[in-house]
Design a protein around this motif. Structure first.
Motif, PDB file in Angstrom:
ATOM      1  N   LEU A  15      -1.405   7.554   7.847  1.00  0.00           N
ATOM      2  CA  LEU A  15      -0.574   6.460   7.330  1.00  0.00           C
ATOM      3  C   LEU A  15      -1.140   5.079   7.640  1.00  0.00           C
ATOM      4  O   LEU A  15      -0.464   4.074   7.415  1.00  0.00           O
ATOM      5  CB  LEU A  15       0.845   6.572   7.907  1.00  0.00           C
ATOM      6  N   LYS A  16      -2.374   5.021   8.115  1.00  0.00           N
ATOM      7  CA  LYS A  16      -2.929   3.729   8.530  1.00  0.00           C
ATOM      8  C   LYS A  16      -3.065   2.749   7.368  1.00  0.00           C
ATOM      9  O   LYS A  16      -3.031   1.529   7.571  1.00  0.00           O
ATOM     10  CB  LYS A  16      -4.277   3.931   9.222  1.00  0.00           C
ATOM     11  N   ASP A  17      -3.229   3.261   6.145  1.00  0.00           N
ATOM     12  CA  ASP A  17      -3.382   2.393   4.973  1.00  0.00           C
ATOM     13  C   ASP A  17      -2.157   2.450   4.067  1.00  0.00           C
ATOM     14  O   ASP A  17      -2.250   2.257   2.852  1.00  0.00           O
ATOM     15  CB  ASP A  17      -4.634   2.792   4.181  1.00  0.00           C
ATOM     16  N   VAL A  18      -0.993   2.732   4.662  1.00  0.00           N
ATOM     17  CA  VAL A  18       0.243   2.892   3.890  1.00  0.00           C
ATOM     18  C   VAL A  18       1.328   1.981   4.448  1.00  0.00           C
ATOM     19  O   VAL A  18       1.531   1.915   5.664  1.00  0.00           O
ATOM     20  CB  VAL A  18       0.720   4.362   3.936  1.00  0.00           C
ATOM     21  N   ASP A  19       2.017   1.281   3.554  1.00  0.00           N
ATOM     22  CA  ASP A  19       3.187   0.485   3.934  1.00  0.00           C
ATOM     23  C   ASP A  19       4.486   1.197   3.577  1.00  0.00           C
ATOM     24  O   ASP A  19       5.492   1.060   4.275  1.00  0.00           O
ATOM     25  CB  ASP A  19       3.171  -0.872   3.217  1.00  0.00           C
ATOM     26  N   ARG A  63       0.864  -1.180   0.000  1.00  0.00           N
ATOM     27  CA  ARG A  63       0.000   0.000   0.000  1.00  0.00           C
ATOM     28  C   ARG A  63       0.904   1.234   0.000  1.00  0.00           C
ATOM     29  O   ARG A  63       1.743   1.392   0.893  1.00  0.00           O
ATOM     30  CB  ARG A  63      -0.913  -0.018   1.217  1.00  0.00           C
ATOM     31  N   VAL A  64       0.710   2.093  -0.990  1.00  0.00           N
ATOM     32  CA  VAL A  64       1.677   3.149  -1.265  1.00  0.00           C
ATOM     33  C   VAL A  64       1.071   4.530  -1.013  1.00  0.00           C
ATOM     34  O   VAL A  64      -0.053   4.818  -1.432  1.00  0.00           O
ATOM     35  CB  VAL A  64       2.173   3.058  -2.723  1.00  0.00           C
ATOM     36  N   GLY A  65       1.840   5.377  -0.347  1.00  0.00           N
ATOM     37  CA  GLY A  65       1.537   6.797  -0.253  1.00  0.00           C
ATOM     38  C   GLY A  65       2.597   7.560  -1.016  1.00  0.00           C
ATOM     39  O   GLY A  65       3.782   7.206  -0.956  1.00  0.00           O
ATOM     40  N   LYS A  76       7.142   2.467   8.776  1.00  0.00           N
ATOM     41  CA  LYS A  76       6.900   2.511   7.336  1.00  0.00           C
ATOM     42  C   LYS A  76       8.227   2.643   6.587  1.00  0.00           C
ATOM     43  O   LYS A  76       9.214   3.135   7.124  1.00  0.00           O
ATOM     44  CB  LYS A  76       5.996   3.694   6.969  1.00  0.00           C
ATOM     45  N   GLU A  77       8.223   2.234   5.335  1.00  0.00           N
ATOM     46  CA  GLU A  77       9.398   2.400   4.487  1.00  0.00           C
ATOM     47  C   GLU A  77       9.323   3.744   3.756  1.00  0.00           C
ATOM     48  O   GLU A  77       8.235   4.268   3.517  1.00  0.00           O
ATOM     49  CB  GLU A  77       9.470   1.281   3.447  1.00  0.00           C
TER      50      GLU A  77
END
Length: 416
Positions: free
Chosen positions: A147-151, A73-75, A183-184
């Motif tokens: 950022l809850k839906d971001v890896d 999942r990307v931001g 997160k990365e």
């Protein structure tokens, strides 16, 4: 090469850009305001320099980073400069099946339209329907909810290599949030148009702010990728944390490469010349001297009502899209036209010293913001005391020498 567009052509270009996107037929859920499509922002794309044509920016090196995004999942942290050729990075990633969940925008917004210092509201991208969240204003650091839906966070924003240009502060907070929340971060690197030299006073801790967060000189001589490595390596994130960081370097770049930006990086840096002058001229933002905001040539002229009327050049700032309330609005400013100086000006003190000496109101020449820009109290004191540029530069040397040695540890590109 970045070039100045005549007003009529610029208006036409902006109009055409506005007309090319397709409005959404239904509003996004949640009542968030619609934001124009990332595909067709009202932002003029300027012809690239020959040097730019020989480089491959990090965003174009798909083989290096698409595998890192697979199944995640990307931001994305982007603005109008995040392009691969003529296409926006967001649209390119979506077309390649990348799971982009959210767009984050810095100062000026992710479309690059907002004036300096303007509050940026959250909304949704009209084309993709993705949340478009602001990292400028009340929330400069991504929250856990954001950022809850971001890896993984992908950062792709063009910088100009100057400490007080706030996009690197946004990058710092993105890295810090990533370190805290597991997160990365992937930085897609881009050339630094002022990356061929290092100069200016190193920021002192007492003057740390959003326009200067790191103990680096005014002109730091790093790309955003190199600076990200330095921030991580020197443990400058809160609590001495480090984030999981990957930098995708620019292919074919050296610090001797003279790179002219294919897209203006912010509303008031419209030309290659303004980008070159920016380190020198921006110091005047901490004085009563206008830098040309509210004119067609921001950061290429300087002047103030408190300068002698005998100066050969004058201008009058007025509200415009990039500066709705420019300093010295409506006042005749006497000063100097720098549009004929070369792009090799570097970081010069001569204009600051001259304008202070010629000021008819020295008591009010400096403002409170000056130290945030310079990163030190001593420069104001040296100017008032009548020190020469050589004497001022000598005072920078110990800290500047230490920084140059540190910088070498994090270089991704040769000096020449």
């Amino acid at each position: 090469m970045i070039s100045v567009f005549p007003t009529s052509l610029l208006s036409l270009a902006l109009l055409l850009a506005d007309c090319t996107h397709t409005p959404a037929t239904t509003p996004p859920q949640g009542g968030a305001p619609l934001i124009q499509s990332t595909t067709s922002p009202p932002q003029v794309v300027l012809p690239a320099s020959s040097a730019a044509a020989t480089l491959r920016v990090g965003a174009a090196r798909f083989d290096r980073y698409l595998p890192l995004l697979k199944g995640k999942r990307v931001g994305v942290v982007v603005n109008q400069t995040a392009r691969v050729g003529q296409a926006f990075l967001v649209d390119t990633l979506l077309a390649k099946g990348v799971g982009v969940n959210v767009i984050f925008g810095p100062e000026h917004g992710f479309r690059g339209e907002a004036a300096d210092g303007a509050t940026i509201k959250n909304g949704r991208d009209q084309r993709s329907g993705l949340p478009a969240l602001s990292l400028y204003g009340a929330t400069k650091k991504p929250t856990p909810d954001m950022l809850k839906d971001v890896d993984v966070l992908v950062f792709d924003i063009q910088d100009v290599g100057v400490r007080f240009y706030t996009f690197i502060s946004t990058m710092h907070y993105v890295m810090e949030a990533a370190a805290e929340q597991g997160k990365e971060v992937i930085v897609l690197d881009r050339p630094n148009p002022n990356g061929w030299y290092v100069d200016g006073p190193v920021l002192e801790a007492a003057h740390k702010s959003f326009v200067g967060m790191h103990p680096i000189p005014v002109v730091h001589g790093l790309t955003v990728g190199e600076l990200a490595k330095m921030i991580n390596g020197e443990k400058w994130l809160a609590g001495g944390r480090r984030c999981k960081l990957t930098v995708i370097p620019v292919e074919g770049y050296t610090h001797a490469t003279r790179y002219e930006l294919p897209v203006r990086p912010s509303p008031n840096l419209p030309t290659a010349h303004s980008v070159a002058l920016y380190p020198t001229v921006c110091l005047f933002e901490g004085t009563d001297v206008s830098v040309g905001r509210g004119t067609e040539f921001p950061f290429e002229v300087i002047g103030a009502p408190t300068q002698p009327a005998t100066r050969p050049f004058s201008f009058t700032p007025a509200p415009n899209a990039g500066s709705p309330t420019p300093p010295q609005n409506g006042k005749r400013c006497y000063g100097q036209d720098l549009r004929q100086t070369g792009n090799d000006i570097g970081f010069s003190m001569k204009y600051l010293l001259d304008f202070y000496q010629q000021s008819t109101d020295k008591e009010h020449f400096f403002g409170k913001y000056f130290e945030q820009l310079t990163g030190t109290r001593s420069l104001r004191e040296q100017v008032i005391a009548g020190k020469s540029e050589q004497e001022i530069r000598q005072s920078w040397e110990p800290a500047l020498g230490r920084y140059k040695a540190l910088r070498k540890k994090y270089l991704l590109y040769p000096e020449a």
